[in-house]
Structures are given as C-alpha cells and as structure tokens.
Design an enzyme around this catalytic site. Structure first.
Site, short mmCIF file in Angstrom:
data_model
loop_
_atom_site.label_atom_id
_atom_site.label_comp_id
_atom_site.label_asym_id
_atom_site.label_seq_id
_atom_site.Cartn_x
_atom_site.Cartn_y
_atom_site.Cartn_z
N TYR A 66 0.55 -1.31 0.38
CA TYR A 66 -0.66 -0.06 -0.11
C TYR A 66 0.42 1.46 0.04
CZ TYR A 66 -2.97 3.66 2.47
OH TYR A 66 -2.97 5.13 2.47
N LYS A 91 1.32 4.57 -2.11
CA LYS A 91 1.25 5.20 -1.96
C LYS A 91 2.00 6.61 -2.94
CE LYS A 91 -2.37 7.01 -0.60
NZ LYS A 91 -3.60 7.53 -1.16
N1 LIG Z 1 -7.87 5.75 6.24
C1 LIG Z 1 -6.50 6.54 7.06
O1 LIG Z 1 -6.03 6.10 8.60
C2 LIG Z 1 -5.59 6.77 5.82
C3 LIG Z 1 -6.11 6.91 4.64
N2 LIG Z 1 -5.80 7.38 3.69
C4 LIG Z 1 -5.53 8.00 2.27
O2 LIG Z 1 -7.24 8.32 2.21
C5 LIG Z 1 -7.98 8.07 1.12
C6 LIG Z 1 -9.23 7.38 1.81
O3 LIG Z 1 -9.16 5.96 2.56
P1 LIG Z 1 -10.55 6.25 2.81
O4 LIG Z 1 -11.40 6.99 2.79
O5 LIG Z 1 -10.51 4.98 4.65
O6 LIG Z 1 -10.59 4.83 2.26
P2 LIG Z 1 -11.72 3.70 2.30
O7 LIG Z 1 -11.33 2.59 1.91
O8 LIG Z 1 -13.48 4.12 2.24
O9 LIG Z 1 -12.86 4.78 0.83
C7 LIG Z 1 -12.04 4.12 -0.84
C8 LIG Z 1 -12.77 4.80 -1.76
O10 LIG Z 1 -11.94 4.30 -3.07
C9 LIG Z 1 -13.13 3.60 -3.82
N3 LIG Z 1 -12.07 3.21 -5.03
C10 LIG Z 1 -11.17 2.11 -4.49
N4 LIG Z 1 -10.79 1.60 -5.56
C11 LIG Z 1 -11.46 2.65 -7.12
C12 LIG Z 1 -11.64 2.71 -8.34
N5 LIG Z 1 -11.20 1.99 -9.07
N6 LIG Z 1 -12.22 3.34 -8.60
C13 LIG Z 1 -13.05 4.35 -8.57
N7 LIG Z 1 -12.98 4.03 -7.12
C14 LIG Z 1 -12.86 3.17 -6.82
C15 LIG Z 1 -13.67 1.96 -2.92
O11 LIG Z 1 -14.98 2.26 -3.24
C16 LIG Z 1 -13.88 3.32 -1.98
O12 LIG Z 1 -15.04 4.15 -1.49
C17 LIG Z 1 -6.97 6.71 0.48
O13 LIG Z 1 -6.32 7.34 -0.49
C18 LIG Z 1 -6.03 6.74 1.45
O14 LIG Z 1 -5.00 6.25 1.37
C19 LIG Z 1 -4.37 8.25 4.30
C20 LIG Z 1 -3.65 8.18 5.28
C21 LIG Z 1 -4.57 7.81 6.35
C1 LIG Z 2 -1.56 -3.70 16.28
C2 LIG Z 2 -3.12 -2.90 16.80
C3 LIG Z 2 -3.47 -2.96 18.61
C4 LIG Z 2 -3.71 -2.48 15.75
C5 LIG Z 2 -5.27 -2.34 16.06
C6 LIG Z 2 -5.69 -0.71 15.20
C7 LIG Z 2 -4.88 -0.49 14.12
C8 LIG Z 2 -6.48 -1.34 13.32
C9 LIG Z 2 -4.60 0.65 13.53
C10 LIG Z 2 -3.94 1.27 14.26
C11 LIG Z 2 -2.63 2.39 13.21
C12 LIG Z 2 -3.85 2.29 11.94
C13 LIG Z 2 -2.90 3.05 10.63
C14 LIG Z 2 -3.86 2.58 9.99
C15 LIG Z 2 -4.67 1.95 9.35
C16 LIG Z 2 -5.09 1.36 10.50
C17 LIG Z 2 -4.46 0.98 11.66
C18 LIG Z 2 -3.64 0.26 11.57
C19 LIG Z 2 -3.60 3.35 7.68
C20 LIG Z 2 -2.10 1.81 7.97
C21 LIG Z 2 -4.10 3.50 7.17
C22 LIG Z 2 -4.22 3.55 5.98
C23 LIG Z 2 -2.57 5.16 5.94
O1 LIG Z 2 -2.13 5.42 5.29
C24 LIG Z 2 -1.93 5.16 7.46
C25 LIG Z 2 -2.48 4.55 8.82
C26 LIG Z 2 -1.64 4.55 9.98
C27 LIG Z 2 -2.13 4.20 11.38
#
Ligand SMILES: NC(=O)C1=CN([C@@H]2O[C@H](COP(=O)(O)OP(=O)(O)OC[C@H]3O[C@@H](n4cnc5c(N)ncnc54)[C@H](O)[C@@H]3O)[C@@H](O)[C@H]2O)C=CC1
Ligand SMILES: CC(C)=CCC[C@@H](C)[C@H]1CC[C@H]2C3=C(CC[C@]12C)[C@@]1(C)CCC(=O)C[C@@H]1CC3
Length: 341
Positions: free
Chosen positions: A142, A146
């Site tokens: 992933y 990215k």
């Molecule tokens: N959730 C987190 O902690 C973090 C997320 N990000 C980034 O934030 C962004 C959003 O993440 P979330 O909302 O958590 O994920 P999510 O999985 O809830 O949303 C992603 C969306 O992208 C759509 N998608 C995936 N492949 C596609 C394709 N080929 N064509 C059209 N749509 C497509 C999915 O259907 C989904 O609705 C991502 O780029 C992720 O890398 C960055 C840092 C932390």
């Molecule tokens: C080992 C343990 C106790 C895990 C439970 C929590 C995890 C599910 C989250 C803690 C930090 C989170 C995190 C992400 C996903 C969910 C966790 C691993 C990301 C990998 C999501 C996508 C990103 O771009 C970075 C995030 C960093 C933190």
C-alpha cells in the site's frame, strides 16, 4: 457574454468511501457544487451528482470532470488488502489516468490524498517534516504505491494543472470502516489485552473533519503562482497522543477493558515477520488474515508523528476539532459496537 458560475464545482473521486463522503458533506456545507466518482454506491444525496466507474479508465472519468474546478482524489484499495497488482493498478496507473483526464477536461486543480506513511519505514519519526525522504523500504505494498502515486501527482504540477498532496495520518471518526471496527474486533476476540512496547510511543491520529478541512484549504490555495503548487502537506490534529492511550480511550468509551500486559516490541515484530513468512508460503492453499502483521506491529510500537507547520504557514490550516472532542464524537457514533452486558 460568458456566463460566470458563482459556485465552485468539484469532483470527489472515492466520494463513497469514509474520508470521501465526509469531504462531500463538508463541501456541500461550504456551498460547493459536488460530483462524486466511485466504483460503488454507498449513499444517496439529491445535491450530489454520482458517477460510477473505474478510475483507471480515463473514459469513465471524463464525464464526471466536465466544468469541474477542483478534483479531490481520495480513492484507494483498502490498506489491509495484500494485493500488489491491485495497489499498483489503482494507486499508480489509476492516478496517471486521473491526471490525464484532468488535463483533457481542462481541470486546473488536483488535490491528492496521500499518506504520512510515505516516509515511514518502521522506525521512529518524531515531529517529521515534509522534507523527510520517501521511505526506501516502505512497510507494505500500500505504502509503496502511495509513494509512486504522490510522486506522479507532484511532478505533474504545471501551468495548466496545479497539484498538491495532502498527507493525513491515522484518520478516525464516524463511519470509519477500519480503525475502530478493527480495535473492537480485537477486543471481542480477547486480543486487545496487550501493549506492544512500553506504551509510550507518540502517534498522530487525525479526526476526519480536520483532514477534510485540510483538503479544502489545500484545494483553495492552488492559485496561479501559489507556493503550495507541487508540494506535499501533513495534516494532523497537531496533538500527538500515546498510541496506547488513544486505543484505551476508544475501548473504554465503548465499554471494553484497556490493554494492560506489555510485550517487548522487537520480540513481537520478529514473531510477526516469521508468521507472515509462513502465511505467504501457505497462501496458495489458505489465506490467513493476520491481526498482528509486521506493519501493524510497527505502527503500534514506534513513534510516528508529523509536523503540520507547513500547512499552518502556507494555507492557515488549524485543526477544527480537538482530540478529546474527536474521540468523544467517534465513540458516540459507534453505538452498535458498544459492549453488550
Ligand atoms: N484511513 C486512513 O487512516 C488513511 C487513509 N489515507 C488515504 O485516504 C484516502 C481515503 O481512504 P478511506 O476513506 O479510509 O478509504 P475507503 O476505502 O473508505 O474509501 C476509498 C474509496 O475508493 C473507492 N475506490 C477504490 N478503488 C477504486 C477504483 N478503481 N475506481 C473508483 N473508486 C475506487 C472505493 O470504492 C472507496 O469508496 C485513500 O487514498 C487512503 O490512502 C491516508 C492516510 C490515512
Ligand atoms: C496492533 C493494533 C493494536 C492494531 C489496531 C489498530 C489498527 C487497526 C490501526 C492503528 C494505526 C492505524 C493506521 C492505519 C490503518 C489502521 C491502523 C493500523 C493506516 C495504515 C491506514 C492507511 C494509511 O495511510 C496510514 C495509516 C497509519 C495508521
């Protein structure tokens, strides 16, 4: 006489996902006209125009970009998926399609949701700035894709298309399908009793509304000649928290016990590596989802928090919701995950 559109029109790619939908809601609040592009449909809103398609196909994207001022690209496969081909196709090749579609449609601003993890290699980062080099050994597929994606977006910044990358970290909030549900699942299976390391590693967890605010400010900043064009920006709560305090607050808030027993970080990390190796060998026969993957162990046992000074200076970012309030709102929103007596 040319007709002047009063409202700015944007497209949210991935707008049916967790972050994307919060972004859509806030853009509507701030009086933008909103298109959503996603491969699935998760909600309805008569104020939004929906386009279903695959972002890897320029021809699917183009109708959604008509007359659009800002494209927010926040789509990605779930980080927990272990499928390199999928990550490469969607995050890298798909992002190149998004860039070409923007150019073909005459879109002038592109905001990418990147991740602060693009500089994380599994070792401590404390108050890291955007000047840190990309990870030369990213912690998973992933993150590897990215990095490729962010590089592509930033290098495509030019006179006609202004680009910016927002790097959030550990996004949480209502409707998050990942963080809180995983933690509760672990608690229900009795796997949340343990603290990895000494429990004093500081991490950024960022409330979704703050991440959304950062994205909108980033998009608005992309005027001709702006210092923000072609740059990456950390967006955080500006309030790092001990990883294990954060998890404990979520667990206690939902009625579960907080983790108590400490396991040495290095020991667990190597065990996770060995287990992952055997799972890879067994993959043709059986697919095993690891609770403690090396990536999760590294994220749970090291410091990784980032400075958002650049976003504060360049586009006056400041978090709108503080950590206590954010945790409270999140816990309240997960009534269905609360422990039953
Ligand atoms: N959730 C987190 O902690 C973090 C997320 N990000 C980034 O934030 C962004 C959003 O993440 P979330 O909302 O958590 O994920 P999510 O999985 O809830 O949303 C992603 C969306 O992208 C759509 N998608 C995936 N492949 C596609 C394709 N080929 N064509 C059209 N749509 C497509 C999915 O259907 C989904 O609705 C991502 O780029 C992720 O890398 C960055 C840092 C932390
Ligand atoms: C080992 C343990 C106790 C895990 C439970 C929590 C995890 C599910 C989250 C803690 C930090 C989170 C995190 C992400 C996903 C969910 C966790 C691993 C990301 C990998 C999501 C996508 C990103 O771009 C970075 C995030 C960093 C933190």
């Amino acid at each position: 006489m040319a007709v002047r559109r009063s409202k700015k029109k944007c497209l949210v790619i991935g707008g049916c996902g967790f972050l994307g939908r919060h972004l859509v809601e806030e853009l509507l609040e701030r009086d933008y006209t909103v298109n959503v592009f996603d491969m699935r449909s998760t909600f309805e809103d008569e104020m939004v125009t929906f386009f279903i398609g695959d972002l890897c196909k320029t021809e699917d994207l183009l109708p959604a970009m008509e007359n659009v001022d800002i494209v927010f690209h926040c789509a990605s496969p779930a980080p927990s998926s272990d499928n390199y081909q999928l990550f490469y196709r969607v995050n890298y090749e798909g992002t190149k399609s998004v860039i070409s579609a923007c150019k073909e449609a005459g879109v002038q601003r592109l905001v990418l949701t990147s991740s602060a993890s693009v500089v994380f290699e599994g070792v401590d980062i404390q108050n890291g700035s955007e000047d840190l080099p990309y990870a030369s050994h990213p912690i998973d597929y992933y993150t590897e894709t990215k990095i490729l994606q962010e590089k592509e977006v930033l290098k495509s910044n030019c006179e006609d298309l202004h680009t910016i990358a927002v790097r959030p970290h550990g996004i949480f909030g209502p409707r998050d399908p990942q963080l809180v549900p995983t933690v509760v699942d672990m608690a229900r299976k009795g796997k949340s009793k343990y603290i990895i390391g000494d429990g004093r590693n500081l991490v950024d967890f960022t409330y979704v509304k703050n991440v959304v605010h950062g994205h909108i400010l980033a998009g608005e900043s992309l005027d001709e000649g702006s210092v923000t064009c072609g740059k990456a920006y950390h967006i955080t709560n500006d309030d790092p928290i001990y990883f294990w305090d954060f998890l404990s607050k979520i667990l206690i808030g939902l009625g579960y016990a907080a983790p108590r027993y400490k396991i040495p970080y290095t020991l667990l990390f190597y065990i996770a590596l060995v287990v992952q190796f055997f799972c890879t060998l067994l993959k043709p026969l059986v697919v095993i989802k690891l609770t403690f993957s090396p990536m999760r162990v590294a994220l749970a046992g090291t410091h990784h928090y980032y400075s958002c000074e650049r976003a504060k200076n360049d586009f006056a970012y400041k978090p709108l919701v503080n950590m206590d309030k954010a945790i409270d709102l999140t816990v309240q929103s997960y009534a269905e995950l609360r422990k039953k007596d």
